[in-house]
Design an enzyme around this catalytic site. Structure first.
Site, mmCIF file in Angstrom:
data_model
loop_
_atom_site.group_PDB
_atom_site.id
_atom_site.type_symbol
_atom_site.label_atom_id
_atom_site.label_comp_id
_atom_site.label_asym_id
_atom_site.label_seq_id
_atom_site.Cartn_x
_atom_site.Cartn_y
_atom_site.Cartn_z
ATOM 1 N N THR A 182 1.209 -1.372 0.250
ATOM 2 C CA THR A 182 0.071 0.155 -0.046
ATOM 3 C C THR A 182 0.899 1.142 -0.190
ATOM 4 O O THR A 182 0.326 2.203 -0.216
ATOM 5 C CB THR A 182 -0.372 -0.061 1.343
ATOM 6 O OG1 THR A 182 -0.194 -0.027 2.315
ATOM 7 C CG2 THR A 182 -1.135 -0.889 1.461
ATOM 8 N N GLY A 198 1.571 -7.522 5.679
ATOM 9 C CA GLY A 198 1.216 -8.684 5.852
ATOM 10 C C GLY A 198 1.707 -8.938 7.320
ATOM 11 O O GLY A 198 1.494 -10.293 7.017
ATOM 12 N N ASN A 277 4.872 -4.131 13.531
ATOM 13 C CA ASN A 277 4.444 -4.433 14.903
ATOM 14 C C ASN A 277 5.469 -5.568 14.747
ATOM 15 O O ASN A 277 5.489 -6.516 13.384
ATOM 16 C CB ASN A 277 3.380 -4.170 15.385
ATOM 17 C CG ASN A 277 2.468 -5.018 14.192
ATOM 18 O OD1 ASN A 277 2.585 -3.811 13.233
ATOM 19 N ND2 ASN A 277 2.009 -6.073 14.161
ATOM 20 N N ASP A 322 0.024 -4.064 18.710
ATOM 21 C CA ASP A 322 0.374 -3.595 17.523
ATOM 22 C C ASP A 322 1.230 -2.353 16.931
ATOM 23 O O ASP A 322 0.456 -1.447 16.064
ATOM 24 C CB ASP A 322 -1.045 -3.676 16.814
ATOM 25 C CG ASP A 322 -1.271 -4.072 15.195
ATOM 26 O OD1 ASP A 322 -0.129 -3.868 14.335
ATOM 27 O OD2 ASP A 322 -2.199 -3.645 14.591
ATOM 28 N N ASN A 409 -1.333 7.659 13.189
ATOM 29 C CA ASN A 409 -1.314 6.032 12.345
ATOM 30 C C ASN A 409 -0.737 7.141 10.556
ATOM 31 O O ASN A 409 0.226 7.953 11.349
ATOM 32 C CB ASN A 409 -1.944 5.416 12.045
ATOM 33 C CG ASN A 409 -1.968 4.364 11.499
ATOM 34 O OD1 ASN A 409 -1.608 4.076 10.410
ATOM 35 N ND2 ASN A 409 -2.313 3.496 12.597
ATOM 36 N N TRP A 410 -0.675 6.256 9.734
ATOM 37 C CA TRP A 410 0.024 7.218 8.439
ATOM 38 C C TRP A 410 -0.381 8.164 8.027
ATOM 39 O O TRP A 410 0.305 8.400 6.790
ATOM 40 C CB TRP A 410 -0.368 5.773 7.234
ATOM 41 C CG TRP A 410 -1.749 5.727 6.994
ATOM 42 C CD1 TRP A 410 -2.726 4.709 7.738
ATOM 43 C CD2 TRP A 410 -2.298 6.780 6.064
ATOM 44 N NE1 TRP A 410 -3.398 4.968 6.856
ATOM 45 C CE2 TRP A 410 -3.558 5.759 6.247
ATOM 46 C CE3 TRP A 410 -1.535 7.031 4.929
ATOM 47 C CZ2 TRP A 410 -4.582 6.486 4.877
ATOM 48 C CZ3 TRP A 410 -2.962 8.286 4.300
ATOM 49 C CH2 TRP A 410 -4.193 7.451 3.997
ATOM 50 N N CYS A 625 -12.924 -6.157 6.403
ATOM 51 C CA CYS A 625 -13.389 -4.935 5.305
ATOM 52 C C CYS A 625 -15.303 -4.376 5.138
ATOM 53 O O CYS A 625 -15.793 -3.818 6.128
ATOM 54 C CB CYS A 625 -13.196 -5.527 4.057
ATOM 55 S SG CYS A 625 -11.826 -6.016 3.865
ATOM 56 N N HIS A 626 -15.993 -5.409 5.980
ATOM 57 C CA HIS A 626 -17.164 -5.703 5.578
ATOM 58 C C HIS A 626 -17.776 -4.608 7.176
ATOM 59 O O HIS A 626 -19.099 -5.181 7.149
ATOM 60 C CB HIS A 626 -17.885 -6.768 5.511
ATOM 61 C CG HIS A 626 -17.951 -6.231 3.824
ATOM 62 N ND1 HIS A 626 -18.952 -5.709 3.494
ATOM 63 C CD2 HIS A 626 -16.878 -7.753 3.602
ATOM 64 C CE1 HIS A 626 -18.606 -6.315 1.604
ATOM 65 N NE2 HIS A 626 -16.900 -7.418 1.603
ATOM 66 N N MET A 665 -12.891 -7.279 -4.398
ATOM 67 C CA MET A 665 -13.375 -8.022 -3.615
ATOM 68 C C MET A 665 -12.544 -8.746 -3.693
ATOM 69 O O MET A 665 -12.002 -9.283 -5.061
ATOM 70 C CB MET A 665 -14.645 -8.314 -3.822
ATOM 71 C CG MET A 665 -15.456 -9.742 -3.330
ATOM 72 S SD MET A 665 -15.440 -9.641 -1.223
ATOM 73 C CE MET A 665 -15.262 -11.665 -0.421
HETATM 74 CA CA CA Z 1 -0.297 -4.368 11.880
#
Ligand code: CA
Length: 696
Positions: A182, A198, A277, A322, A409-410, A625-626, A665
């Protein structure tokens, strides 16, 4: 390594209008190390953080604190096929380049939005390799006439910046491993660096790789955590790191994936990598007898030519929440206690703002910018956190702040050398971690099983005013908050700052806001009609300064009940690239009002036992995701309202056969019919329960 010749029709040139965007002879900037390090020029935005120092500071002053109130839309480009947009566009000589959903890259005239070319890396064709939730690239890189595009499925592609033609493509990930990309690639010294994510998707051993910018040939690879000692260590750094691990960590991968946070320090000729992490999160599982677990959650300095280890600073030894250090690594020179210091500014998940000596990795100072219960302080002598031992949820539970989402975060942190302040969105919440029932001896890594439950959901605000999110302006010399404004929701986008004494930031509620950089006074706001996830940029063409922004609510946190309440329902609002100027006269077409979807009625005989089994499958495979409880936040369709779910043939074709890969998806080729049926019963049970609650 695999390279292949470009396939035909990957790109099509809509018009050769590159020379038409300026009067007279077009400027031709050679994008090399000198250009990328040039902080004086303001016309171009050549790299992810604008320049190699990653400050996202522009010297442009045409738009400033005295006139920003008249900032108006200059042009826009509708992106009806896109979903979540989180990337930083680049601008080179009047052409704006950006990456959108499914890694599709567009080049447009930066004065009009006129499309010049489209490059489609055909990410949708890799449906079996798309790891759930990660259709959100944060950016591209530019070097010497080429655009570099890293794809969700793990390829690094070079594209001709003039025509959009693919020049080479290399797979950077073992296709058998559950990784994805990403992050934005980083270009320096004729090389292009990529990492990957990952850590949570399966046994994972993080690494970064540098490729020759011209040929795509791999130049070097640096592993972040040690592998199995029986296989031998790649280098002395891995031998040193292995001393800080216990048990059979390699069977779990170890993690540390570098999915974001790469900075090339052109001045010191060092490369800094922010690392991830642990995999799994719970140190008890991956390193049962403790240890710092290098190089998890660290900034690691590497030789940019060889990838050799130079030094590291670990923000969280023995990481177990994390937390990671994948957040922006921003460079500056600051006067601290009477001496000029070459520093790294870094505000990672763990909630402390770090000032680090970038010549050697020594800690200069660190103070909490949000409430931190995992550690009270950072020891200035050892550089190590002073931890609360109970926060490690030893065989039990602990309520901890920051959460796994982090204090930050990012989302881009900018730094303004005029005000001396860093600007970033902060998050203020606590979460319960629990590892009751987790046995390291029998633990097996599976998708999104991380050796710890993040129970109880969000346990509320930890901010004195009760808000969950704020925009903070932090003074790194005094190590204190200069000003702060509340933000809506939780997961707000990054910032950009200028010599015009301005800070710009979009928000999840759709407001795009400009503040005085020195005081935080709000000076301008524009309602974009859709939540924002991307950071803005600024540039100039023919003497006109523009501010540009991608508008497309998304990212992994665009899910679940909290996000759903914002009303950016799946597929409802048009995604856009929008540019503003002081002389702008354009008007954006109106967006539909916010809408929160609900469950639909459908004749379906729910079996409670099947639904209970489906709840487990849903939690492991779908909820990411959902949304929890099948309540979607807009990133994905709300399954309680789905007509696909109750019809098993349709449901199987989408989930097992990957027929909606074009929409992002992923394909779950291994899912069984029993699992699909149990999911049907769970999702319909959730829909019926919510319908019944609404009727009461
Ligand atoms: Ca993580």
């Amino acid at each position: 390594m695999q390279t292949h010749m470009p396939r035909p029709a990957l790109a099509f040139v809509l018009t050769l209008a590159l020379t038409a965007c300026g009067a007279g002879e077009p400027t031709r900037t050679v994008v090399d190390d000198a250009a990328l390090a040039d902080t004086i020029q303001g016309d171009n935005w050549l790299a992810f953080g604008r320049t190699t120092n990653e400050q996202r500071f522009s010297p442009l002053t045409q738009i400033n604190d005295a006139n920003v109130s008249s900032l108006a839309v200059d042009w826009y480009l509708d992106l009806p096929g896109d979903k979540g947009l989180g990337s930083t566009p680049l601008v080179v000589d009047g052409v704006l380049y950006f990456i959108g959903s499914m890694n599709i890259v567009r080049a447009v005239d930066a004065t009009s939005g006129t499309l010049l070319w489209v490059y489609d890396p055909r990410t949708r064709e890799y449906a079996d390799r798309l790891r759930a939730g990660w259709d959100l690239s944060r950016g591209i890189a530019y070097w010497d006439g080429k655009v570099y595009v890293a794809t969700w499925d793990g390829r690094l592609n070079a594209v001709d910046a003039t025509t959009g033609t693919e020049l080479w493509s290399v797979q950077t990930i073992d296709p058998d491993l559950a990784m994805y990309i990403t992050g934005a690639p980083k270009a320096f010294k004729g090389k292009v660096l990529v990492g990957n994510g990952g850590t949570e998707n399966g046994p994972s051993r993080g690494y970064v790789s540098a490729y020759d910018a011209e040929t795509g040939e791999m130049a070097w690879r640096f592993w972040i955590v040690p592998g199995n000692p029986a296989d031998g260590f790649e280098n002395d750094a891995m031998r040193m790191a292995a001393e800080t691990w216990t048990g059979e960590w390699w069977t779990h991968g170890g993690g540390g994936n570098a999915w974001h946070g790469f900075t090339y320090d052109a001045e010191l000729d060092q490369l800094y990598i922010g690392t991830g992490n642990g995999s799994p999160w719970n140190r008890k599982v991956r390193s049962p007898d403790g240890g710092d677990n290098l190089f998890l959650c660290s900034i690691v300095a590497l030789d940019p030519d060889t990838g050799e280890y130079l030094w590291h600073y670990q923000t969280v030894p023995g990481e177990t929440w994390d937390y990671n250090s994948n957040m922006d690594i921003v460079l500056s020179d600051l006067e601290i206690e009477g001496a000029m210091r070459k520093v790294i500014l870094h505000a990672p998940k763990n909630g402390f703002f770090y000032v680090i000596d970038r010549t050697n990795g020594a800690l200069i100072s660190a103070e909490p910018f949000v409430e931190t219960t995992w550690a009270t302080s950072i020891d200035p002598v050892t550089g190590r956190p002073v931890e609360d031992p109970d926060a490690r949820y030893p065989d039990g539970m602990a309520n901890v702040t920051p959460t796994e989402m982090g204090g930050h975060n990012w989302h881009a942190m900018s730094f303004n050398p005029r005000t001396g302040l860093a600007y970033y969105p902060a998050m203020h919440q606590a979460r319960t971690y629990t590892d009751v029932g987790v046995d390291p001896a029998t633990y097996r890594v599976t998708n999104w099983l991380v050796g710890v439950g993040v129970g109880g959901g969000n346990t509320g605000s930890t901010h004195p005013t009760g808000v969950l999110a704020t925009l903070q302006a932090w003074d790194p010399v005094r190590q204190e908050l200069a000003w702060e404004v509340p933000l809506p929701g939780i997961y707000n986008p990054g910032t950009m700052t200028t010599a015009g004494n301005l800070v710009f930031q979009g928000r999840v509620d759709g407001a795009f806001v400009a503040y005085r950089a020195d005081t935080g006074e709000e000076l301008w706001r524009h309602d974009m009609g859709l939540g924002i996830t991307a950071p803005p940029i600024t540039y100039a063409v023919n003497g006109r300064q523009y501010v540009a922004l991608l508008v497309g609510y998304g990212s992994l946190m665009a899910r679940g009940r909290e996000a759903a309440e914002l009303g950016w329902a799946y597929g409802l609002h048009t995604r856009r690239l929008v540019a503003f100027s002081i002389d702008g006269t354009a008007t954006l077409p109106p967006q539909p009002p916010p809408y929160v979807p609900g469950p639909i009625d459908f004749p379906f005989d729910v079996d409670r036992a099947l639904a209970a089994r489906g709840a487990v499958v849903y939690g492991q495979q779908c909820g990411l995701c959902h949304g929890g409880g099948a309540v979607a936040g807009g990133l994905t369709p709300d399954l309680r309202a789905s007509l696909v779910v109750p019809r098993i043939e349709d449901f199987a074709s989408v989930v097992r056969d990957g027929t909606r890969a074009v929409n992002g998806m992923p394909q779950y080729a291994d899912i069984t019919l029993d699992e699909l049926i149990s999911l049907q019963h769970y999702i319909r049970a959730r829909a019926e329960a919510d319908l019944a609650a609404a009727a009461r």
